[in-house]
Write a protein that holds these residues in place. Structure first.
Motif, PDB file in Angstrom:
ATOM      1  N   LEU A 296      22.410  -7.727  17.970  1.00 52.45           N
ATOM      2  CA  LEU A 296      22.688  -8.675  16.882  1.00 52.45           C
ATOM      3  C   LEU A 296      21.504  -9.634  16.847  1.00 52.45           C
ATOM      4  CD1 LEU A 296      25.940  -8.432  18.359  1.00 52.45           C
ATOM      5  CD2 LEU A 296      26.189  -9.158  16.019  1.00 52.45           C
ATOM      6  N   VAL A 297      20.721  -9.549  15.790  1.00 54.69           N
ATOM      7  CA  VAL A 297      19.489 -10.347  15.701  1.00 54.69           C
ATOM      8  C   VAL A 297      19.852 -11.780  15.319  1.00 54.69           C
ATOM      9  CG1 VAL A 297      17.287 -10.614  14.489  1.00 54.69           C
ATOM     10  CG2 VAL A 297      18.155  -8.317  15.033  1.00 54.69           C
ATOM     11  N   ALA A 298      19.370 -12.737  16.120  1.00 54.24           N
ATOM     12  CA  ALA A 298      19.686 -14.154  15.865  1.00 54.24           C
ATOM     13  C   ALA A 298      18.514 -14.878  15.203  1.00 54.24           C
ATOM     14  CB  ALA A 298      20.045 -14.849  17.165  1.00 54.24           C
ATOM     15  N   SER A 299      17.278 -14.492  15.544  1.00 59.68           N
ATOM     16  CA  SER A 299      16.111 -15.144  14.928  1.00 59.68           C
ATOM     17  C   SER A 299      14.898 -14.230  15.050  1.00 59.68           C
ATOM     18  CB  SER A 299      15.815 -16.490  15.596  1.00 59.68           C
ATOM     19  OG  SER A 299      15.516 -16.280  16.955  1.00 59.68           O
ATOM     20  N   VAL A 300      13.933 -14.466  14.178  1.00 61.09           N
ATOM     21  CA  VAL A 300      12.712 -13.642  14.165  1.00 61.09           C
ATOM     22  C   VAL A 300      11.506 -14.579  14.153  1.00 61.09           C
ATOM     23  CG1 VAL A 300      11.473 -11.776  12.974  1.00 61.09           C
ATOM     24  CG2 VAL A 300      13.958 -11.933  12.757  1.00 61.09           C
ATOM     25  N   THR A 301      10.476 -14.222  14.929  1.00 60.35           N
ATOM     26  CA  THR A 301       9.235 -15.008  14.953  1.00 60.35           C
ATOM     27  C   THR A 301       8.094 -14.170  14.369  1.00 60.35           C
ATOM     28  OG1 THR A 301       9.981 -16.237  16.876  1.00 60.35           O
ATOM     29  CG2 THR A 301       7.615 -16.260  16.444  1.00 60.35           C
ATOM     30  N   PHE A 302       7.350 -14.814  13.464  1.00 61.09           N
ATOM     31  CA  PHE A 302       6.244 -14.138  12.789  1.00 61.09           C
ATOM     32  C   PHE A 302       4.923 -14.723  13.264  1.00 61.09           C
ATOM     33  CE2 PHE A 302      10.016 -13.997  10.265  1.00 61.09           C
ATOM     34  CZ  PHE A 302      10.088 -12.654   9.921  1.00 61.09           C
ATOM     35  N   ALA A 303       3.902 -13.863  13.368  1.00 65.09           N
ATOM     36  CA  ALA A 303       2.553 -14.306  13.742  1.00 65.09           C
ATOM     37  C   ALA A 303       1.661 -14.138  12.518  1.00 65.09           C
ATOM     38  CB  ALA A 303       2.036 -13.474  14.908  1.00 65.09           C
ATOM     39  N   LEU A 304       1.286 -15.255  11.920  1.00 64.14           N
ATOM     40  CA  LEU A 304       0.469 -15.194  10.700  1.00 64.14           C
ATOM     41  C   LEU A 304      -0.979 -15.502  11.062  1.00 64.14           C
ATOM     42  CD1 LEU A 304       2.955 -17.065   8.343  1.00 64.14           C
ATOM     43  CD2 LEU A 304       2.780 -14.624   8.846  1.00 64.14           C
ATOM     44  N   GLN A 305      -1.882 -14.619  10.644  1.00 70.34           N
ATOM     45  CA  GLN A 305      -3.282 -14.737  11.050  1.00 70.34           C
ATOM     46  C   GLN A 305      -4.020 -15.782  10.224  1.00 70.34           C
ATOM     47  OE1 GLN A 305      -4.157 -13.160  13.820  1.00 70.34           O
ATOM     48  NE2 GLN A 305      -2.055 -12.382  13.767  1.00 70.34           N
ATOM     49  N   LYS A 306      -4.955 -16.474  10.880  1.00 68.92           N
ATOM     50  CA  LYS A 306      -5.830 -17.428  10.202  1.00 68.92           C
ATOM     51  C   LYS A 306      -7.284 -16.986  10.413  1.00 68.92           C
ATOM     52  CE  LYS A 306      -4.873 -21.841  11.140  1.00 68.92           C
ATOM     53  NZ  LYS A 306      -4.446 -22.963  11.999  1.00 68.92           N
ATOM     54  N   PRO A 307      -8.193 -17.159   9.493  1.00 67.85           N
ATOM     55  CA  PRO A 307      -7.928 -17.644   8.147  1.00 67.85           C
ATOM     56  C   PRO A 307      -7.193 -16.585   7.325  1.00 67.85           C
ATOM     57  CG  PRO A 307     -10.199 -16.931   8.319  1.00 67.85           C
ATOM     58  CD  PRO A 307      -9.609 -16.804   9.680  1.00 67.85           C
ATOM     59  N   TRP A 308      -6.506 -17.042   6.301  1.00 61.56           N
ATOM     60  CA  TRP A 308      -5.764 -16.136   5.430  1.00 61.56           C
ATOM     61  C   TRP A 308      -6.708 -15.162   4.729  1.00 61.56           C
ATOM     62  CZ3 TRP A 308      -5.667 -16.129  -0.180  1.00 61.56           C
ATOM     63  CH2 TRP A 308      -4.699 -15.273  -0.728  1.00 61.56           C
ATOM     64  N   GLN A 309      -6.284 -13.920   4.643  1.00 59.24           N
ATOM     65  CA  GLN A 309      -7.053 -12.934   3.873  1.00 59.24           C
ATOM     66  C   GLN A 309      -6.146 -12.335   2.821  1.00 59.24           C
ATOM     67  OE1 GLN A 309      -9.010 -10.103   6.424  1.00 59.24           O
ATOM     68  NE2 GLN A 309     -10.744 -11.492   6.524  1.00 59.24           N
ATOM     69  N   VAL A 310      -6.641 -12.340   1.591  1.00 56.80           N
ATOM     70  CA  VAL A 310      -5.830 -11.809   0.506  1.00 56.80           C
ATOM     71  C   VAL A 310      -5.612 -10.306   0.712  1.00 56.80           C
ATOM     72  CG1 VAL A 310      -7.845 -11.455  -0.984  1.00 56.80           C
ATOM     73  CG2 VAL A 310      -5.585 -11.682  -2.012  1.00 56.80           C
ATOM     74  N   ASN A 311      -4.382  -9.845   0.432  1.00 56.19           N
ATOM     75  CA  ASN A 311      -4.042  -8.426   0.570  1.00 56.19           C
ATOM     76  C   ASN A 311      -3.842  -7.840  -0.832  1.00 56.19           C
ATOM     77  OD1 ASN A 311      -2.751  -5.965   0.871  1.00 56.19           O
ATOM     78  ND2 ASN A 311      -1.350  -6.652   2.479  1.00 56.19           N
ATOM     79  N   LEU A 312      -4.874  -7.125  -1.299  1.00 54.42           N
ATOM     80  CA  LEU A 312      -4.808  -6.526  -2.639  1.00 54.42           C
ATOM     81  C   LEU A 312      -4.683  -5.009  -2.535  1.00 54.42           C
ATOM     82  CD1 LEU A 312      -7.618  -8.608  -4.440  1.00 54.42           C
ATOM     83  CD2 LEU A 312      -5.156  -8.957  -4.578  1.00 54.42           C
ATOM     84  N   ALA A 313      -3.987  -4.553  -1.467  1.00 51.25           N
ATOM     85  CA  ALA A 313      -3.906  -3.115  -1.202  1.00 51.25           C
ATOM     86  C   ALA A 313      -3.197  -2.358  -2.324  1.00 51.25           C
ATOM     87  CB  ALA A 313      -3.181  -2.877   0.119  1.00 51.25           C
ATOM     88  N   TYR A 314      -2.338  -3.040  -3.052  1.00 51.49           N
ATOM     89  CA  TYR A 314      -1.518  -2.341  -4.040  1.00 51.49           C
ATOM     90  C   TYR A 314      -2.164  -2.426  -5.422  1.00 51.49           C
ATOM     91  CZ  TYR A 314       2.883  -0.409  -5.637  1.00 51.49           C
ATOM     92  OH  TYR A 314       3.851   0.413  -6.140  1.00 51.49           O
ATOM     93  N   ALA A 315      -2.218  -1.289  -6.102  1.00 51.02           N
ATOM     94  CA  ALA A 315      -2.989  -1.188  -7.350  1.00 51.02           C
ATOM     95  C   ALA A 315      -2.578  -2.224  -8.404  1.00 51.02           C
ATOM     96  CB  ALA A 315      -2.852   0.222  -7.916  1.00 51.02           C
TER      97      ALA A 315
END
Ligand SMILES: Cc1cc2nc3c(=O)[nH]c(=O)nc-3n(C[C@H](O)[C@H](O)[C@H](O)COP(=O)(O)OP(=O)(O)OC[C@H]3O[C@@H](n4cnc5c(N)ncnc54)[C@H](O)[C@@H]3O)c2cc1C
Length: 336
Positions: A175-194
């Motif tokens: 039973l998942v109670a919380s999730v931790t995310f690791a966001l990279q710096k500096p931000w890089q735009v993700n334009l992978a999708y057409a």
């Protein structure tokens, strides 16, 4: 722990099926999770729900049903290279993504407007527009029913793959109670999708801001997918099937218009295209049907049942199997 009996689940699932839960437990704290887990015995069927956006409620739910309602989010740590952000399982995923941008912590914007909760996001490794949870995942805290204790699971423990994780391999263990995310710096735009690339192709990269990507993705998604508040649905109903090179080449010869993308495991076929070719797009039978703009999305018009929807899904699976020899698997969990 707040408990309701014979509770109508119509507003707890995005298809809007009006089935009943024999016992509905609202889990608002980690202590509630422990209490709920301690009440489970081998003879009692049970399940946990978040926002109900990836389930089909086929019938009334016997036993115990938990609604994951834990709230809270905070920045845990920020270094020059990474920001760690934690959110409780019951937080709305989309609101959380928007909040991270308000905190000047970009990195999740490609996953904007996916319905549901933070706690369910790792369950099928949600993904869209060139990003999956696994790309930004640090760890999660879950109650392990096998050991009856709290555990921290890191990415390597979670077996993430396309719409897959350990939580699918071992359902009803965590039973998942919380999730931790690791966001990279500096931000890089993700334009992978057409579609996203197309919108920003004339702008220099330094002029593209995270909120612009967030807004663009919300707009694209709204133009393609039905709003569950208006038309019941669970997003993509089938996985895009992956076939080997030989099968792909044979299909391509028979169907030159086949839509497929190279994939590390072979070729990923566009399930929506396969269904469309079987003439199911915009098909309606009674109170269930296939969305007019996207054959991958099954819809509920308001007065139908999960059983009717499953029957239609099985018919579509059989049609695709017969025409292409390809097996479509269903994405949402079918309950009970
Ligand atoms: C319009 C629309 C668009 C969508 N687009 C996408 C998309 O682009 N990409 C994508 O990947 N998905 C998409 N989805 C599917 C869905 O939004 C996601 O899978 C979402 O993560 C489900 O969250 P939920 O809280 O609604 O989970 P639920 O539907 O409530 O539950 C899903 C599964 O997770 C389990 N679960 C939920 N919470 C927990 C918890 N805390 N601990 C343990 N198990 C838990 C449940 O038991 C169930 O098996 C879309 C759905 C809709 C309706």
């Amino acid at each position: 722990m707040r408990t309701e009996f014979s509770a109508n689940l119509q507003h707890y699932n995005t298809f809007g099926f009006a089935v009943k839960a024999a016992e509905l437990c609202h889990l608002e704290t980690e202590n509630d999770i422990e209490i709920f887990a301690s009440q489970l015995d081998p003879d009692t069927p049970w399940r946990v729900l978040g926002g109900g956006s990836n389930i089909v409620l086929r019938d009334d739910l016997p036993g115990k049903t938990a609604i994951m309602a834990l709230q809270g989010k905070k920045i845990l740590e920020a270094t020059d290279s990474t920001v760690l952000i934690e959110a409780a399982a019951g937080e709305s995923w989309h609101d959380f993504v928007s909040w991270t941008l308000e905190q000047n912590c970009p990195g999740l914007e490609n996953l904007a407007l996916i319905p549901g909760t933070v706690g369910a996001a790792p369950i099928q490794n949600i993904g869209a527009y060139g990003l999956e949870i696994k790309d930004v995942f640090h760890s999660l805290k879950a109650y392990d029913r096998h050991t009856q204790s709290w555990r921290t699971l890191f990415a390597k423990d979670c077996h993430f793959a396309y719409r897959h994780s350990i939580f699918k391999e071992e359902p009803q263990r965590y039973l998942v109670a919380s999730v931790t995310f690791a966001l990279q710096k500096p931000w890089q735009v993700n334009l992978a999708y057409a579609d996203v690339l197309q919108r920003f192709k004339d702008l220099p990269a330094q002029d593209i801001k995270p909120r612009m990507i967030f807004d663009a993705i919300c707009e694209i998604r709204r133009s393609k997918l039905p709003d569950p508040q208006v038309l019941g649905n669970a997003g993509s109903f089938f996985h895009n099937p992956v076939v080997d090179e030989k099968t792909y080449l044979q299909l391509k010869e028979r169907f030159p218009q086949l839509v497929a993308y190279a994939n590390p495991k072979g070729w990923k076929l566009a399930a929506g295209w396969l269904i469309d070719q079987c003439a199911y797009k915009d098909y309606r039978r009674g109170q269930v049907g296939v969305y007019e703009k996207q054959a991958l999305v099954l819809v509920h018009y308001g007065e139908g049942t999960g059983q009717e929807l499953i029957q239609l899904a099985q018919e579509i699976q059989a049609a695709v199997q017969e025409k292409f020899g390809v097996t479509l698997s269903i994405e949402p969990s079918i309950l009970p």
